[in-house]
Design a protein around this motif. Structure first.
Motif, PDB file in Angstrom:
ATOM      1  N   UNK A  14     -23.569  38.483  -5.085  1.00  0.00           N
ATOM      2  CA  UNK A  14     -22.391  38.014  -5.792  1.00  0.00           C
ATOM      3  C   UNK A  14     -21.091  38.333  -5.056  1.00  0.00           C
ATOM      4  N   UNK A  15     -21.071  39.439  -4.327  1.00  0.00           N
ATOM      5  CA  UNK A  15     -19.841  39.843  -3.659  1.00  0.00           C
ATOM      6  C   UNK A  15     -19.348  38.877  -2.606  1.00  0.00           C
ATOM      7  N   UNK A  16     -20.239  38.017  -2.104  1.00  0.00           N
ATOM      8  CA  UNK A  16     -19.827  37.018  -1.106  1.00  0.00           C
ATOM      9  C   UNK A  16     -19.347  35.718  -1.741  1.00  0.00           C
ATOM     10  N   UNK A  17     -19.403  35.612  -3.051  1.00  0.00           N
ATOM     11  CA  UNK A  17     -18.965  34.391  -3.731  1.00  0.00           C
ATOM     12  C   UNK A  17     -17.452  34.475  -3.945  1.00  0.00           C
ATOM     13  N   UNK A  18     -16.707  34.120  -2.921  1.00  0.00           N
ATOM     14  CA  UNK A  18     -15.273  34.370  -2.896  1.00  0.00           C
ATOM     15  C   UNK A  18     -14.484  33.456  -3.838  1.00  0.00           C
TER      16      UNK A  18
ATOM     17  N   UNK B  82     -16.478  41.168  -0.619  1.00  0.00           N
ATOM     18  CA  UNK B  82     -17.600  41.543   0.223  1.00  0.00           C
ATOM     19  C   UNK B  82     -18.748  42.026  -0.633  1.00  0.00           C
ATOM     20  N   UNK B  83     -19.862  42.409  -0.017  1.00  0.00           N
ATOM     21  CA  UNK B  83     -21.074  42.746  -0.771  1.00  0.00           C
ATOM     22  C   UNK B  83     -20.874  43.913  -1.728  1.00  0.00           C
ATOM     23  N   UNK B  84     -21.448  43.769  -2.925  1.00  0.00           N
ATOM     24  CA  UNK B  84     -21.372  44.816  -3.939  1.00  0.00           C
ATOM     25  C   UNK B  84     -22.752  45.179  -4.468  1.00  0.00           C
ATOM     26  N   UNK B  85     -23.809  44.586  -3.886  1.00  0.00           N
ATOM     27  CA  UNK B  85     -25.163  44.895  -4.318  1.00  0.00           C
ATOM     28  C   UNK B  85     -25.535  44.287  -5.646  1.00  0.00           C
ATOM     29  N   UNK B  86     -24.845  43.204  -6.053  1.00  0.00           N
ATOM     30  CA  UNK B  86     -25.112  42.552  -7.337  1.00  0.00           C
ATOM     31  C   UNK B  86     -25.785  41.207  -7.119  1.00  0.00           C
ATOM     32  N   UNK B  87     -26.898  40.982  -7.789  1.00  0.00           N
ATOM     33  CA  UNK B  87     -27.622  39.724  -7.657  1.00  0.00           C
ATOM     34  C   UNK B  87     -27.044  38.661  -8.578  1.00  0.00           C
ATOM     35  N   UNK B  88     -27.265  37.397  -8.205  1.00  0.00           N
ATOM     36  CA  UNK B  88     -26.716  36.291  -8.976  1.00  0.00           C
ATOM     37  C   UNK B  88     -27.538  35.043  -8.688  1.00  0.00           C
ATOM     38  N   UNK B  89     -27.424  34.042  -9.585  1.00  0.00           N
ATOM     39  CA  UNK B  89     -28.136  32.776  -9.445  1.00  0.00           C
ATOM     40  C   UNK B  89     -27.174  31.635  -9.738  1.00  0.00           C
ATOM     41  N   UNK B  90     -27.289  30.550  -8.954  1.00  0.00           N
ATOM     42  CA  UNK B  90     -26.402  29.400  -9.095  1.00  0.00           C
ATOM     43  C   UNK B  90     -27.223  28.122  -8.977  1.00  0.00           C
TER      44      UNK B  90
ATOM     45  N   UNK C 276     -18.470  23.445 -10.846  1.00  0.00           N
ATOM     46  CA  UNK C 276     -18.008  22.711  -9.660  1.00  0.00           C
ATOM     47  C   UNK C 276     -17.216  23.603  -8.701  1.00  0.00           C
ATOM     48  N   UNK C 277     -17.703  24.802  -8.484  1.00  0.00           N
ATOM     49  CA  UNK C 277     -17.079  25.694  -7.500  1.00  0.00           C
ATOM     50  C   UNK C 277     -17.513  25.279  -6.102  1.00  0.00           C
ATOM     51  N   UNK C 278     -16.582  25.339  -5.166  1.00  0.00           N
ATOM     52  CA  UNK C 278     -16.896  24.998  -3.779  1.00  0.00           C
ATOM     53  C   UNK C 278     -16.745  26.254  -2.924  1.00  0.00           C
ATOM     54  N   UNK C 279     -17.708  26.466  -2.018  1.00  0.00           N
ATOM     55  CA  UNK C 279     -17.736  27.666  -1.182  1.00  0.00           C
ATOM     56  C   UNK C 279     -18.057  27.260   0.245  1.00  0.00           C
TER      57      UNK C 279
ATOM     58  N   UNK D 144     -19.787  27.082   3.773  1.00  0.00           N
ATOM     59  CA  UNK D 144     -21.198  27.251   4.081  1.00  0.00           C
ATOM     60  C   UNK D 144     -21.492  28.650   4.615  1.00  0.00           C
ATOM     61  N   UNK D 145     -20.608  29.203   5.458  1.00  0.00           N
ATOM     62  CA  UNK D 145     -20.900  30.512   6.044  1.00  0.00           C
ATOM     63  C   UNK D 145     -20.955  31.601   4.983  1.00  0.00           C
ATOM     64  N   UNK D 146     -20.075  31.538   3.995  1.00  0.00           N
ATOM     65  CA  UNK D 146     -20.110  32.524   2.913  1.00  0.00           C
ATOM     66  C   UNK D 146     -21.334  32.313   2.031  1.00  0.00           C
ATOM     67  N   UNK D 147     -21.669  31.058   1.782  1.00  0.00           N
ATOM     68  CA  UNK D 147     -22.859  30.767   0.987  1.00  0.00           C
ATOM     69  C   UNK D 147     -24.101  31.342   1.658  1.00  0.00           C
ATOM     70  N   UNK D 148     -24.209  31.179   2.961  1.00  0.00           N
ATOM     71  CA  UNK D 148     -25.374  31.705   3.676  1.00  0.00           C
ATOM     72  C   UNK D 148     -25.410  33.230   3.643  1.00  0.00           C
ATOM     73  N   UNK D 149     -24.241  33.882   3.774  1.00  0.00           N
ATOM     74  CA  UNK D 149     -24.205  35.346   3.680  1.00  0.00           C
ATOM     75  C   UNK D 149     -24.717  35.798   2.319  1.00  0.00           C
ATOM     76  N   UNK D 150     -24.274  35.106   1.274  1.00  0.00           N
ATOM     77  CA  UNK D 150     -24.717  35.457  -0.075  1.00  0.00           C
ATOM     78  C   UNK D 150     -26.207  35.230  -0.241  1.00  0.00           C
ATOM     79  N   UNK D 151     -26.703  34.141   0.303  1.00  0.00           N
ATOM     80  CA  UNK D 151     -28.096  33.717   0.128  1.00  0.00           C
ATOM     81  C   UNK D 151     -29.063  34.571   0.944  1.00  0.00           C
ATOM     82  N   UNK D 152     -28.553  35.323   1.890  1.00  0.00           N
ATOM     83  CA  UNK D 152     -29.427  36.110   2.769  1.00  0.00           C
ATOM     84  C   UNK D 152     -29.949  37.379   2.097  1.00  0.00           C
ATOM     85  N   UNK D 153     -29.315  37.812   1.033  1.00  0.00           N
ATOM     86  CA  UNK D 153     -29.769  38.929   0.170  1.00  0.00           C
ATOM     87  C   UNK D 153     -29.891  40.268   0.887  1.00  0.00           C
ATOM     88  N   UNK D 154     -29.205  40.451   1.998  1.00  0.00           N
ATOM     89  CA  UNK D 154     -29.371  41.689   2.772  1.00  0.00           C
ATOM     90  C   UNK D 154     -28.948  42.932   2.001  1.00  0.00           C
TER      91      UNK D 154
END
Length: 307
Positions: free
Chosen positions: A105-109, A116-124, A144-147, A149-159
């Motif tokens: 969730x922290x990458x969903x600007x 930045x990352x906060x260790x919180x999971x989310x679903x969209x 209809x939020x727009x993000x 692609x690079x931030x979306x990928x960071x969020x989706x990587x779940x590191x």
């Protein structure tokens, strides 16, 4: 004391995302959440981080059972790397919106305050994408939020999450059985009881404890002094979602006539919800007392919950 159902906002991201994917035939989010078994227990992850959900439960661990109880199935895909994940997402979007998660969730600007990352999971739910951005319905309250692609990928990587497979998506949602709410609730009961009993858990992070033991341990932690990170986790997420889950589960069990189990879940909802004010106002002695009152309710629920 009569149970009174809750309707309103709350951190129900994956249930809301599922409801969007199921469309006009979707059951209410309280029934979807019930089918995930999230209300049946609590745990202290690694002995330090509290969640009002079952011992070693994660959303991912329950989703196949959830869809089966709802009478649906879907195609589950895990990406190997960012570029192949984007290609898979693009292909899936040809047939309609795609369920995505977990994401960090922290990458969903687009959400205010996310830096930045906060260790919180989310679903969209992703609706469209182009070369530079992804368009999504974010059930945190951002249609209809727009993000980028690079931030979306960071969020989706779940590191930075405690669970989750990188680049996970679900598409191809198909209804395989038409079920009433009552039928869904009854179909979900066996999984709920397994989770409440702690059965079938294969991987336990060191120090993790559950149910009454977790409630007692959290009470002792709070009495020793609450770090700000823990307080924020409790008042902004864990208490809110925990109280709602228990309240919704009580509503569902009432619908099928399981009044004794519903009454215990209603008491759990009241006890968890009543933590909010003392934790916000730093009346930690009261919060600890409420947790100690909560502790025995998990065994009581297990004794009354039908299989």
């Amino acid at each position: 004391m009569k149970h009174f159902s809750y309707t309103g906002s709350g951190p129900y991201c994956y249930s809301n995302a599922f409801a969007m994917m199921l469309g006009e035939t979707s059951p209410s989010t309280n029934v979807i959440e019930f089918a995930t078994s999230s209300a049946f227990g609590m745990h202290l992850l690694r002995g330090t981080l509290p969640f009002f959900d079952p011992f070693c439960w994660t959303p991912e661990a329950s989703f196949d059972d959830t869809l089966a109880a709802l009478g649906w199935t879907s195609d589950l895909v895990h990406g190997d790397d960012p570029q192949s994940a984007l290609a898979t997402l693009k292909a899936a979007l040809v047939d309609g919106p795609v369920w995505i998660g977990p994401v960090e969730m922290g990458h969903l600007r687009h959400q205010p305050g996310r830096m930045g990352p906060i260790g919180a999971d989310h679903y969209v739910v992703v609706i469209e994408m182009d070369e530079t951005s992804v368009l999504m319905h974010d059930p945190e309250g951002f249609p209809y939020a727009r993000l980028p692609v690079d931030l979306f990928l960071k969020a989706w990587q779940t590191e930075t999450l405690d669970y989750g497979t990188p680049f996970t998506l679900r598409s191809g949602f198909r209804r395989i059985a038409v079920r009433s709410n009552t039928e869904i609730i009854r179909a979900a009961l066996p999984a709920a009881r397994r989770w409440l009993a702690g059965a079938g858990v294969s991987e336990v992070p060191p120090g993790t404890i559950g149910n009454g033991e977790a409630a007692e341990a959290l009470a002792a932690m709070i009495e020793r002094g609450v770090e700000e990170g823990l307080r924020d986790h409790l008042i902004h997420f864990a208490v809110r979602v925990g109280a709602r889950r228990a309240a919704d589960a009580a509503t569902c069990l009432t619908q099928i006539g399981e009044v004794q189990a519903a009454a215990i879940l209603d008491r759990q909802a009241r006890l968890i919800g009543s933590l909010q004010y003392p934790l916000v106002t730093r009346d930690d002695a009261t919060a600890a007392a409420q947790l100690r009152a909560l502790a025995p309710t998990y065994e009581a629920l297990l004794a009354t919950l039908p299989a």
